[in-house]
Design an enzyme around this catalytic site. Structure first.
Site, PDB file in Angstrom:
ATOM      1  N   HIS A   1       0.843  -1.205   0.000  1.00  0.00           N
ATOM      2  CA  HIS A   1       0.000   0.000   0.000  1.00  0.00           C
ATOM      3  C   HIS A   1       0.874   1.249   0.000  1.00  0.00           C
ATOM      4  O   HIS A   1       1.948   1.282   0.609  1.00  0.00           O
ATOM      5  CB  HIS A   1      -1.026  -0.022   1.125  1.00  0.00           C
ATOM      6  CG  HIS A   1      -0.514   0.099   2.520  1.00  0.00           C
ATOM      7  ND1 HIS A   1      -0.249   1.311   3.123  1.00  0.00           N
ATOM      8  CD2 HIS A   1      -0.238  -0.860   3.440  1.00  0.00           C
ATOM      9  CE1 HIS A   1       0.148   1.096   4.360  1.00  0.00           C
ATOM     10  NE2 HIS A   1       0.176  -0.210   4.580  1.00  0.00           N
TER      11      HIS A   1
ATOM     12  N   ASP B   1       5.809   1.142   7.186  1.00  0.00           N
ATOM     13  CA  ASP B   1       4.393   0.933   6.888  1.00  0.00           C
ATOM     14  C   ASP B   1       3.863   2.009   5.947  1.00  0.00           C
ATOM     15  O   ASP B   1       3.328   3.030   6.381  1.00  0.00           O
ATOM     16  CB  ASP B   1       3.588   0.939   8.205  1.00  0.00           C
ATOM     17  CG  ASP B   1       2.154   0.520   8.000  1.00  0.00           C
ATOM     18  OD1 ASP B   1       1.349   0.747   8.915  1.00  0.00           O
ATOM     19  OD2 ASP B   1       1.828  -0.003   6.915  1.00  0.00           O
TER      20      ASP B   1
ATOM     21  N   GLU C   1      -5.152   2.006   2.257  1.00  0.00           N
ATOM     22  CA  GLU C   1      -5.178   0.756   3.028  1.00  0.00           C
ATOM     23  C   GLU C   1      -5.481   1.054   4.489  1.00  0.00           C
ATOM     24  O   GLU C   1      -6.241   0.349   5.157  1.00  0.00           O
ATOM     25  CB  GLU C   1      -3.836   0.030   2.903  1.00  0.00           C
ATOM     26  CG  GLU C   1      -3.790  -1.335   3.603  1.00  0.00           C
ATOM     27  CD  GLU C   1      -3.409  -1.268   5.075  1.00  0.00           C
ATOM     28  OE1 GLU C   1      -2.982  -0.185   5.527  1.00  0.00           O
ATOM     29  OE2 GLU C   1      -3.562  -2.273   5.771  1.00  0.00           O
ATOM     30  N   GLU C   2      -4.914   2.133   5.005  1.00  0.00           N
ATOM     31  CA  GLU C   2      -5.017   2.420   6.442  1.00  0.00           C
ATOM     32  C   GLU C   2      -6.437   2.764   6.896  1.00  0.00           C
ATOM     33  O   GLU C   2      -6.768   2.647   8.066  1.00  0.00           O
ATOM     34  CB  GLU C   2      -4.070   3.578   6.825  1.00  0.00           C
ATOM     35  CG  GLU C   2      -2.613   3.318   6.492  1.00  0.00           C
ATOM     36  CD  GLU C   2      -1.941   2.313   7.422  1.00  0.00           C
ATOM     37  OE1 GLU C   2      -2.623   1.689   8.241  1.00  0.00           O
ATOM     38  OE2 GLU C   2      -0.708   2.153   7.314  1.00  0.00           O
TER      39      GLU C   2
ATOM     40  N   ASP D   1       3.498  -5.777   3.335  1.00  0.00           N
ATOM     41  CA  ASP D   1       3.191  -4.655   4.227  1.00  0.00           C
ATOM     42  C   ASP D   1       4.113  -4.765   5.434  1.00  0.00           C
ATOM     43  O   ASP D   1       3.954  -5.649   6.279  1.00  0.00           O
ATOM     44  CB  ASP D   1       1.720  -4.712   4.662  1.00  0.00           C
ATOM     45  CG  ASP D   1       1.303  -3.455   5.406  1.00  0.00           C
ATOM     46  OD1 ASP D   1       0.099  -3.318   5.691  1.00  0.00           O
ATOM     47  OD2 ASP D   1       2.165  -2.614   5.712  1.00  0.00           O
TER      48      ASP D   1
ATOM     49  N   HIS E   1       2.520   4.050  12.402  1.00  0.00           N
ATOM     50  CA  HIS E   1       1.400   4.981  12.662  1.00  0.00           C
ATOM     51  C   HIS E   1       1.824   6.117  13.576  1.00  0.00           C
ATOM     52  O   HIS E   1       1.061   6.577  14.422  1.00  0.00           O
ATOM     53  CB  HIS E   1       0.191   4.227  13.230  1.00  0.00           C
ATOM     54  CG  HIS E   1      -0.352   3.204  12.286  1.00  0.00           C
ATOM     55  ND1 HIS E   1      -1.542   2.558  12.483  1.00  0.00           N
ATOM     56  CD2 HIS E   1       0.135   2.696  11.131  1.00  0.00           C
ATOM     57  CE1 HIS E   1      -1.756   1.703  11.495  1.00  0.00           C
ATOM     58  NE2 HIS E   1      -0.756   1.764  10.670  1.00  0.00           N
TER      59      HIS E   1
HETATM   60  N1  LIG Z   1      -2.623  -3.208  11.011  1.00  0.00           N
HETATM   61  C1  LIG Z   1      -1.557  -3.169  10.074  1.00  0.00           C
HETATM   62  C2  LIG Z   1      -0.200  -3.321  10.686  1.00  0.00           C
HETATM   63  C3  LIG Z   1       0.057  -4.663  11.026  1.00  0.00           C
HETATM   64  C4  LIG Z   1      -0.034  -5.639  10.048  1.00  0.00           C
HETATM   65  C5  LIG Z   1       0.272  -6.937  10.395  1.00  0.00           C
HETATM   66  C6  LIG Z   1       0.652  -7.196  11.689  1.00  0.00           C
HETATM   67  I1  LIG Z   1       1.116  -9.055  12.196  1.00  0.00           I
HETATM   68  C7  LIG Z   1       0.722  -6.214  12.653  1.00  0.00           C
HETATM   69  C8  LIG Z   1       0.419  -4.917  12.319  1.00  0.00           C
HETATM   70  C9  LIG Z   1      -1.447  -1.858   9.389  1.00  0.00           C
HETATM   71  O1  LIG Z   1      -1.438  -0.823   9.988  1.00  0.00           O
HETATM   72  N2  LIG Z   1      -1.327  -1.988   8.079  1.00  0.00           N
HETATM   73  O2  LIG Z   1      -1.137  -0.830   7.387  1.00  0.00           O
HETATM   74 ZN   LIG Z   2      -0.531   0.671   8.939  1.00  0.00          ZN
HETATM   75 ZN   LIG Z   3       0.539  -1.292   6.304  1.00  0.00          ZN
END
Ligand SMILES: N[C@H](Cc1ccc(I)cc1)C(=O)NO
Ligand SMILES: [Zn+2]
Ligand SMILES: [Zn+2]
Length: 291
Positions: free
Chosen positions: A97, A117, A151-152, A179, A256
């Site tokens: 993403h 991220d 995505e978020e 990701d 984040h």
């Molecule tokens: N929630 C997901 C982050 C995320 C994805 C997988 C795992 I395991 C832990 C945390 C996110 O913010 N994706 O953008």
């Molecule tokens: Zn994220």
């Molecule tokens: Zn992510």
């Protein structure tokens, strides 16, 4: 079954993966103030990725790059297509993403570097593309690189794309989601997630790792929810997988926040390089034949 029989093509390409290339792309993307799905910077970041991928495509007539417009918000998804030579209607999708976020209130000017991220995922894909083009690799199936918007916000961009693909009865033979690839939070190198994914394809991934990356260690875990864009494809009945940087409780604590930076990942991209090699193997083996 998922055959692994393209060593002659995969092995040399894997050796060409360069950490420095991935590092540079993570730097470029995390330099945007943010890549938030409704911010002017988020729109610009999508355009930047399209420009980067177009530049890498060069003069290849079998490669096209487009943006997927989402009616509900301004940030577009980016899709690069390498048309298959033999089975062009069969599609291998490799995605990440392109948006970023911080928890709490987000304005146009909020700082959200999103280095891990998910600039790391986009940078990993970009390096895979660079190596494939450098080797003039031509898949028998169609391969699509996807940079998903929003995505978020709840996997919004990938949800719209997966829905459209299902409605158009597109034959997607497999989806790989990247990701967070550049923060080694746990003992093992790669964690294959077993919920909202396809078991057979996960086994294929593990076999690719043991065949091509024998020094890497592989673990398994679950998110317990649709934790990235693979869940959008899974929800539409497509085979999806998520190789991830850590076990669920050990993921990058800086995400984040304004602290999700390259510096907080040791200013290196050797972790992401492992994922680039695995993704190369996935794309070539599935793109050349497969189930
Ligand atoms: N929630 C997901 C982050 C995320 C994805 C997988 C795992 I395991 C832990 C945390 C996110 O913010 N994706 O953008
Ligand atoms: Zn994220
Ligand atoms: Zn992510």
């Amino acid at each position: 079954s998922y055959t692994i029989d393209n060593q002659d093509q995969v092995a040399p390409m894997i050796t060409q993966v360069q950490d420095s290339q991935i590092l540079s792309t993570i730097q470029t993307l995390s330099d945007f103030q943010n890549r938030y799905y409704t911010s002017t910077y988020g729109v610009a970041a999508s355009d930047k990725i399209m420009a980067m991928w177009k530049a890498l495509a060069g003069t290849r007539s079998d490669i096209t790059v487009e943006q997927f417009t989402h009616a509900g918000w301004p940030q577009k998804s980016v899709i690069l297509t390498i048309k298959g030579t033999a089975k062009p209607k069969e599609i291998v999708v490799m995605g990440a993403h392109l948006d970023s976020i911080v928890s709490g209130k987000v304005t146009n000017e909020t700082r959200a570097p999103g280095a891990d991220d998910d600039a790391s995922g986009i940078a990993t894909l970009t390096e895979v593309l660079r190596v494939m083009v450098a080797n003039n690799y031509k898949p028998r199936r169609t391969i699509q690189f996807m940079g998903y918007a929003a995505e978020e916000e709840g996997l919004l961009g990938s949800a719209e794309i997966a829905k459209a693909y299902k409605r158009q009865l597109k034959k997607v033979v497999g989806v790989l989601q990247l990701d967070m690839t550049n923060y080694q939070g746990s003992a093992k190198d790669i964690y294959i997630y077993t919920d909202y994914t396809n078991g057979a394809q996960n086994t294929f991934l593990a076999n690719l790792a043991s065949t091509y990356l024998p020094t890497l260690t592989v673990g398994y875990d679950k998110c317990g929810y649709g934790c990235s864009d693979h869940a959008s494809w899974y929800g539409k009945g497509y085979a999806a997988s998520l190789p991830f940087e850590a076990a669920f409780t050990d993921d990058n604590p800086y995400i984040h926040s304004a602290n999700d930076t390259l510096a907080n990942m040791g200013n290196q991209a050797s972790d992401a390089a492992k994922f680039a090699k695995l993704t190369l193997a996935f794309g070539v083996e599935l793109g050349t034949d497969g189930p």
